[in-house]
Write a protein that holds these residues in place. Structure first.
Motif, short mmCIF file in Angstrom:
data_model
loop_
_atom_site.label_atom_id
_atom_site.label_comp_id
_atom_site.label_asym_id
_atom_site.label_seq_id
_atom_site.Cartn_x
_atom_site.Cartn_y
_atom_site.Cartn_z
N VAL A 195 0.86 -1.19 0.00
CA VAL A 195 0.00 0.00 0.00
C VAL A 195 0.89 1.23 0.00
O VAL A 195 1.78 1.36 0.85
N GLU A 196 0.67 2.10 -0.96
CA GLU A 196 1.43 3.35 -1.05
C GLU A 196 0.57 4.49 -0.51
O GLU A 196 -0.55 4.70 -0.99
N HIS A 197 1.10 5.19 0.46
CA HIS A 197 0.35 6.28 1.09
C HIS A 197 0.72 7.61 0.43
O HIS A 197 1.90 7.91 0.23
N GLU A 198 -0.30 8.36 0.12
CA GLU A 198 -0.11 9.63 -0.57
C GLU A 198 -0.90 10.71 0.15
O GLU A 198 -2.08 10.53 0.46
N GLU A 199 -0.23 11.82 0.47
CA GLU A 199 -0.90 12.93 1.16
C GLU A 199 -1.87 13.59 0.20
O GLU A 199 -1.50 14.02 -0.89
N LYS A 200 -3.16 13.65 0.62
CA LYS A 200 -4.18 14.23 -0.26
C LYS A 200 -5.09 15.17 0.53
O LYS A 200 -5.33 14.94 1.73
N GLU A 343 -11.49 21.33 6.44
CA GLU A 343 -10.53 20.83 5.44
C GLU A 343 -9.40 20.13 6.18
O GLU A 343 -8.94 20.60 7.22
N HIS A 344 -8.96 19.01 5.62
CA HIS A 344 -7.98 18.20 6.36
C HIS A 344 -7.16 17.36 5.38
O HIS A 344 -7.70 16.52 4.66
N ASN A 345 -5.85 17.60 5.34
CA ASN A 345 -4.96 16.77 4.53
C ASN A 345 -4.64 15.49 5.30
O ASN A 345 -4.32 15.53 6.49
N HIS A 346 -4.72 14.36 4.61
CA HIS A 346 -4.40 13.12 5.30
C HIS A 346 -3.84 12.11 4.29
O HIS A 346 -4.04 12.24 3.08
N ALA A 347 -3.12 11.11 4.83
CA ALA A 347 -2.49 10.10 3.99
C ALA A 347 -3.53 9.07 3.56
O ALA A 347 -4.22 8.50 4.40
N VAL A 348 -3.64 8.88 2.25
CA VAL A 348 -4.61 7.94 1.71
C VAL A 348 -3.85 6.77 1.09
O VAL A 348 -2.94 6.96 0.27
N GLY A 349 -4.22 5.55 1.49
CA GLY A 349 -3.54 4.36 0.98
C GLY A 349 -4.05 3.97 -0.39
O GLY A 349 -5.26 3.94 -0.64
#
Length: 886
Positions: A195-200, A343-349
């Motif tokens: 799983v690659e986590h990307e800040e979105k 609004e909230h940036n979070h890591a999405v797998g």
């Protein structure tokens, strides 16, 4: 074997013709193949097996160039050298490829059924699976292709089953309902590292839950995934949080569904984060899963494997998870439960294979207990038995193993090693090394588990499964543990750690002595190469245009262990120029070997100072290159070979030797020059061979030589008898003197064919004697005639340009050397042209219309030109002032 030579190579280097010819020659003569030889010290590498779906990219090119350099180096050193090649079946990635082909036919894998689908995958593998192998051959990879393996060939498959069953028997493999990463597109569980986590950018939804039995009292929770609210089975607070102490043990009412949710106390909750109250959704969050186990909360699955909402989610059943999110948020708002949205940036797998957003889901899967395997894996590295290069990656490795979770190894796909477990309606589960058809308990008909193993399970066995294990083979005894693993830092967790754990478990030894980590190849701006950016460079395009040797040398130049590198076309051009330089210098040497006797070694007194200097510099280069290759400083070793060949051998020694080669009247001196040229070129080609195997083979075959190939030659050894610090120091002074004279002549625009007087004032009597004995070098290479040497108290000339090198003042008298009037006129004309250009650029840059509309890069280009022209103006004015004083 007798000496062989052809004494000629073509005028122009043609990499395409040379590379195809010699690779075929190497394969036909089995020069890559290694037989077990107990009388030789082994050196072995297993290739990181590329996916059968793969096509050569710059990462492959770098990784395999590094491996090939080490293998060719050790082969020349006389080791029993094995580079084990092969490919990986790449379960999910390959299945996706074949499903895409079926989709073009309007079919799915379910239309074919499992057996026919697997047949189609094997057909695809037969058609495309060897593509990347052929591309590696274009790169010059000297793998033992006669030993090529595939992770699903019979031998590797036997190893996989033996490991699975053994671990199961020892209680290290188990089946359980656990939360896993689930890909709705691939329809399978994934391990954490797939799983690659990307800040979105996203939202944080604050929702209030009514307290049961207390009108008007609510507990507010926050979530980034409101659709999972439907799966809540509790709300947790910190036991010491004064705001909620009075509510612990009471119940909340779940909005929309009316489910009773117990309020539980758990130390995991951070009272300072958010509202201090956390919704607990055990079936859809790994941390919540653990809390759910602690408090015996039910696991309520509300999202289906395909990403739609489950049947028991009321009006939302069947909706896509994101459509449900929109509808649910609207309903929460309409009914007064939605407090606010931040609004909230979070890591999405995301799934590493297809980039779909993964969903944490509880499902029944197979797992490997990692802690008992991880502890020996940590000790093997911290004790130094396996060493990371660079060492800083040790901490990254050990930190991951310290915090490792159990490994989910089952995948809900069809392509791969099928799990060797059989189920009987009587409830019996049988794990077996051989296929079974009947239940050993009741004799009933059994069904094999439909799942396959994670691709990395078979890859973890690669260092020993490829050498014949579980059989006790001669290869395993000779070549395991392997010597070094070369790989990128991005698969330390995927592959390196798992190989170390499995090697220690099943071989009772580490799988490799060193792990040589390299970085990524980035574009010229430092960005990761990717399809989405369109900035990838195809290695085959570079090979087609410039040759494999050029690509290889570009990739290794400036490369340092563990660090990313940037791809510049300018560096490709530079490497191509280096290949041409070697070719042209070698062609010159070959053209001047007439009458050369390679069996005759000159007496030491026959060597000139230049001969002794180049032999000493060659000897130092041998020692330095060898030492750096042994330390995995491959880029530094390449730099040393480059500088020796270009700067010292080609630019200096060949020029110094020309007079002797052309003077056939002095046969002895000519023979000595021939010997030194051949000796240095022949052996330097061996130093260069690991980096540029094709061009070195082609030139070496044309030189007088013994043996079938440069690959079977002997790596040069440093020889203390060739060391001469005195000659190196003296030659350095002479070279600096020649460069200074050349620079002064260039400054006043002296025609290259015109001789100029040079006067040297030397401080040391010893240096004066040495320079006088070797004055011919200065005369020849500095176009200096006459060269006068002054004593320390000699009168220095007037109207002369001056320079100073170690122990020598150099004077270039200008009288009669240049026409001052003509040179002044030339410089003034050049200055006029520069004045106009400076004025033109200033006008452009001061024009608001230009600066407002022109692209930034165009403006910067004009500013750079302005700086360059202003510097030239200053230099010319200084020169004019100087000439005016003469």
């Amino acid at each position: 074997m007798e000496e062989k030579q052809t004494n000629t190579i073509s005028t122009v280097y043609d990499p395409q013709a040379v590379e195809a010819k010699w690779y075929k020659f190497w394969e036909e003569n089995h020069l890559f193949h290694a037989e077990v030889n107990k009388d030789q010290t082994p050196f072995s590498i297993v290739i990181p097996p590329p996916n059968v779906t793969g096509q050569l990219h710059m990462g492959h090119a770098l990784d395999n160039t590094l491996q090939d350099i080490l293998i060719r180096f050790k082969r020349l050193q006389g080791y029993n050298t094995l580079w084990m090649p092969g490919t990986d079946h790449a379960g999910i990635a390959t299945q996706i490829k074949v499903e895409e082909v079926l989709a073009q036919e309007g079919k799915t894998r379910y239309d074919l059924g499992r057996e026919l689908f697997i047949d189609r995958v094997w057909e695809w593998k037969a058609q495309y699976g060897s593509r990347i192998i052929n591309q590696l051959k274009r790169l010059g990879a000297s793998c033992d292709w006669e030993r090529e393996r595939f992770t699903m060939d019979e031998g590797c498959s036997n190893a996989v089953r033996e490991v699975f069953v053994t671990l199961y028997e020892q209680g290290l493999i188990y089946q359980g309902n656990r939360i896993t990463n689930w890909c709705p597109r691939c329809n399978t569980a994934l391990s954490d590292i797939e799983v690659e986590h990307e800040e979105k950018p996203g939202n944080l939804y604050h929702v209030r839950y009514p307290v049961e039995g207390i009108d008007g009292e609510y507990v507010t929770v926050a979530t980034t995934r409101p659709e999972t609210i439907l799966g809540d089975s509790g709300v947790a607070v910190h036991p010491e949080d004064a705001r909620y102490k009075h509510l612990i043990g009471k119940y909340l009412i779940l909005p929309m569904l009316g489910r009773r949710l117990p309020i539980v106390a758990d130390d995991y909750v951070d009272p300072a984060f958010g509202t201090g109250a956390v919704k607990v959704t055990p079936a859809h969050d790994p941390n919540d899963f653990d809390m759910g186990l602690r408090h015996r909360l039910p696991e309520i699955v509300v999202i289906n494997p395909d990403g739609t909402m489950a049947a028991d989610t009321g009006k939302y059943a069947g909706m896509d998870r994101y459509e449900c999110r929109k509808a649910l948020v609207k309903d929460l708002k309409d009914q007064g439960y939605l407090v606010k949205i931040d609004e909230h940036n979070h890591a999405v797998g995301h799934c590493q294979r297809c980039s779909t957003v993964v969903e944490p889901l509880v499902s029944k899967q197979w797992f490997v207990k990692m802690e008992p395997l991880a502890k020996p894996g940590i000790e093997a590295v911290t004790s130094g038995r396996t060493q990371f290069v660079p060492e800083r990656f040790t901490k990254i490795y050990t930190n991951w193993l310290d915090n490792i979770r159990d490994w989910c190894i089952s995948r809900q796909i069809w392509w791969g090693h099928r799990i060797p477990a059989w189920y009987c309606p009587c409830g019996e589960v049988t794990v077996s090394r051989v296929d079974i058809t009947a239940c050993p308990k009741c004799g009933g008909r059994v069904e094999q588990d439909p799942d396959v193993l994670d691709t990395w399970f078979s890859s973890a066995l690669w260092p020993f499964s490829t050498m014949g294990w579980p059989k006790d083979t001669a290869e395993l005894k000779q070549f395991y543990p392997t010597s070094v693993l070369v790989t990128g830092y991005d698969i330390i967790f995927f592959w390196v750690a798992r190989m170390i754990m499995m090697g220690l478990k099943f071989q009772e030894d580490i799988p490799f002595d060193h792990v040589f980590i390299h970085g990524l190849v980035r574009d010229s701006q430092g960005r990761k190469m990717s399809k989405s950016l369109g900035n990838g460079i195809d290695p085959l395009e570079v090979i087609e245009k410039y040759g494999a040797d050029t690509l290889r040398f570009m990739l290794i130049t400036g490369n340092t262990p563990g660090n990313d590198m940037r791809f510049y076309w300018e560096r490709v051009e530079s490497s191509r120029n280096f290949a041409n330089k070697i070719w042209n210098a070698s062609r010159f040497v070959l053209m001047n070997l007439e009458g050369f006797d390679p069996e005759h070694t000159p007496e030491s007194q026959a060597y000139t100072m230049a001969d002794r200097w180049i032999l000493s510099r060659y000897n130092t280069t041998v020692a330095d290159v060898t030492r750096n290759l042994e330390r995995f400083e491959l880029g530094e070793a390449a730099r040393m070979v480059y500088e020796f060949i270009w700067d010292e051998f080609c630019d200096w020694y060949i020029e110094l030797a020309k007079g002797r080669l052309y003077n056939k009247a002095d046969e002895e001196s000519r023979n000595v020059a021939q010997y030194v040229l051949h000796y240095v070129l022949n052996n330097t080609l061996k130093l260069l061979h690991p980096f540029m195997p094709f061009i070195t083979e082609d030139i070496w075959q044309s030189l007088p030589h013994k043996g079938i190939s440069i690959m079977t030659a002997v790596w040069p050894l440093a020889n203390s008898k060739l060391e001469s610090a005195q000659d190196e120091q003296l030659m350095s002074v002479i070279m600096e003197t020649i460069k200074s004279v050349r620079n002064m002549r260039a400054e006043v625009n002296v025609h290259p064919g015109k001789k100029s007087e040079v006067i040297l004032k030397i401080t040391s009597a010893e240096l004066k004697d040495q320079i006088e004995a070797n004055i011919g070098y200065i005369k020849t290479l500095a176009a200096a005639e006459p060269v006068k040497i002054l004593t320390t108290d000699g009168i220095t000339p007037e109207n002369a340009m001056t320079a100073v090198v170690s122990g020598i003042e150099i004077y270039l008298p200008l009288k009669g050397l240049i026409d001052i009037e003509k040179e002044t006129a030339r410089l003034n004309k050049e200055l006029d042209g520069l004045d106009k250009e400076v004025s033109r650029i200033a006008g452009k840059l001061n024009n608001p219309g230009f600066t407002a509309k022109a692209p930034v890069e165009v403006i910067e280009k004009e500013k750079a030109k302005q700086t360059e022209y202003l510097e030239k103006q200053t230099a010319i004015r200084d020169r004019l002032e100087y000439l005016a004083r003469l």
